[in-house]
Design an enzyme around this catalytic site. Structure first.
Site, PDB file in Angstrom:
ATOM      1  N   ASP A  53       4.763   0.035  14.700  1.00 13.71           N
ATOM      2  CA  ASP A  53       3.425  -0.090  15.262  1.00 13.71           C
ATOM      3  C   ASP A  53       3.450  -0.325  16.769  1.00 13.71           C
ATOM      4  OD1 ASP A  53       1.010   0.295  14.008  1.00 13.71           O
ATOM      5  OD2 ASP A  53       0.492  -1.831  13.953  1.00 13.71           O
ATOM      6  N   LEU A 106     -11.278   0.348  16.530  1.00  9.71           N
ATOM      7  CA  LEU A 106     -12.154  -0.771  16.194  1.00  9.71           C
ATOM      8  C   LEU A 106     -12.228  -0.942  14.689  1.00  9.71           C
ATOM      9  CD1 LEU A 106     -15.094   0.084  18.642  1.00  9.71           C
ATOM     10  CD2 LEU A 106     -13.058  -1.311  19.095  1.00  9.71           C
ATOM     11  N   LEU A 154     -18.648  -6.413   9.957  1.00 10.31           N
ATOM     12  CA  LEU A 154     -19.702  -5.934  10.852  1.00 10.31           C
ATOM     13  C   LEU A 154     -20.892  -5.373  10.088  1.00 10.31           C
ATOM     14  CD1 LEU A 154     -20.319  -5.479  13.948  1.00 10.31           C
ATOM     15  CD2 LEU A 154     -19.786  -3.097  13.468  1.00 10.31           C
ATOM     16  N   LYS A 199       0.862  -1.177   0.000  1.00 15.09           N
ATOM     17  CA  LYS A 199       0.000   0.000   0.000  1.00 15.09           C
ATOM     18  C   LYS A 199       0.899   1.228   0.000  1.00 15.09           C
ATOM     19  CE  LYS A 199      -3.710  -2.142   2.701  1.00 15.09           C
ATOM     20  NZ  LYS A 199      -4.448  -2.117   3.984  1.00 15.09           N
TER      21      LYS A 199
END
EC number: 2.7.2.15
Length: 402
Positions: free
Chosen positions: A143, A204, A279, A18
């Site tokens: 990270d 999330l 979701l 990416k």
């Protein structure tokens, strides 16, 4: 050539790269895309959401060369002043971002067994960028580094201490670049002094984690030695009693590798619902009466609320709860359900603010009488990586971190 220098941000994965190009003056994205399937015979490159175009060769360097060609078409190639790399795991060797040199690359290589699927790919991106951009300063942004401020009682596992000493078995935490960016934006949005504040951030998405930020520093986080620990996620189980896994192995004969695959790729929202890890699919199914989709959502929410409450205990006071990530930014349902679970903190919700679409951006969603401010802040890891590259490369933009 572009009017200002630009920063090329690269995220090299096990099968993809990416990338985004940001203007060094305002840190605005000028170009973005993804090369996928780069280690297969069907490698493709998509730029700015356009249809994927087949690449002639496989591998990291050919894929990055194709990205360079896209920059050249747009007269951006000669403006690349810095390259920022997302690196999955910095172990306990990197407390902050670092300029890439031979020593830094060797350290990353040394800790790569902690994240073999990601770190080796990150290194391949650095090596390829060196060949294609000779002399351009590269910066590694880890990270894990934001969580290196955790105290020993927060990062230790209650195992024999020798495992931490000899094998590096401890909590490292992840999503650090996102948590760091969002915490800085939150201090600005909520009018808080970074030196005297307490936040709980819920990142999330398909991967999900909680971070407690006290006075601008990470003091606790839900992910552990790997991104598997903590919250229930799209396909990851999150916290599971090891005894339950031992019992499954004794009954089924599954190996450790089998169980590792199961808790990483077959569990979470997908595992409970039996339907999807997405979701959005589960919310639609819930509205249509799908019982296990409803159960998956309620379990997901319960785990998030429990972890937010637990992480608040690492703060001296709780000023704000911040939602970010694909789900945190876009699901009004999840935010509402989580905050209803947290009514013990005296939280009230402003439904009109909460129900705004994700495109509404940064906003406070708690009611005026809420004891804790709750907000949505879109994350921007690429901008955080670019800002770190600009800081270390001593090319300061006209905007500050916040």
């Amino acid at each position: 050539m572009h009017e200002y220098p630009v920063v090329l941000v690269i995220n090299s994965g096990s099968s993809s790269i990416k990338f985004s190009v940001l203007d060094a003056q305002r840190c605005e994205v000028l170009l973005a895309g993804i090369a996928e399937g780069i280690n297969s015979g069907s490698a493709t490159l998509s730029v700015n959401g356009a249809a994927p175009v087949a690449l002639a060769q496989r591998g990291y360097e050919p894929a990055l060369a194709a990205i360079c060609a896209e920059l050249e078409k747009r007269s951006l190639i000669d403006s690349v002043a810095l390259i920022g790399h997302r690196v999955a795991h910095g172990g306990n060797l990197f407390q902050q971002s670092a300029i890439v040199d031979d020593e830094v690359m060797e350290k990353i290589r040394r800790i790569s067994p902690l994240a073999p699927l990601h770190n080796y790919a990150n290194l391949s991106g650095m090596v390829s960028a060196r060949h294609l951009f000779p002399g351009v300063t590269q910066v590694a942004v880890f990270d894990t580094s934001f969580h290196q401020t955790l105290a020993p009682e927060a990062w230790l596992y209650a195992l024999p201490y020798r495992y931490a000493q000899e094998y590096g078995v401890r909590r490292y935490g992840f999503h650090g670049t996102s948590h760091r960016y969002v915490s800085q934006r939150a201090h600005h949005l909520l009018g808080l002094s970074e030196a005297d504040s307490g936040l709980v951030i819920a990142h999330l998405g398909n991967g999900a984690s909680i971070c407690a930020v006290r006075n601008g520093r990470s003091v606790d986080t839900s992910m552990g030695m790997t991104p598997l620990e903590g919250l229930m996620m799209g396909t990851r189980s999150g916290d599971v009693d090891f005894g339950a896994l031992a019992w499954i192995a004794s009954q089924t004969g599954q190996s450790i590798a089998d169980l590792e695959q199961m808790v990483n790729t077959e569990s979470g929202l997908l595992g409970i619902s039996g339907l999807s890890s997405d979701l959005r699919v589960l919310e639609r199914a819930q509205r249509e009466g799908h019982q296990r989709a409803d159960l998956a959502i309620r379990t997901f929410v319960h785990r998030i609320a429990r972890h937010i409450g637990g992480h608040a205990a690492s703060l001296r006071r709780l000023d704000g709860i911040i939602f970010t990530g694909g789900i945190g930014e876009n699901s009004a349902l999840i935010r509402r359900m989580v905050l209803e679970h947290l009514s013990v903190f005296g939280i009230t919700l402003a439904p009109d603010k909460n129900n705004m679409p994700g495109s509404a951006g940064e906003r406070i969603i708690s009611g005026e009488d809420s004891a804790v401010i709750c907000a949505v802040i879109p994350t921007d890891e690429e901008r955080m990586i670019a800002l770190d590259a600009l800081r270390l490369g001593k090319i300061m933009p006209s905007i500050e971190y916040a």
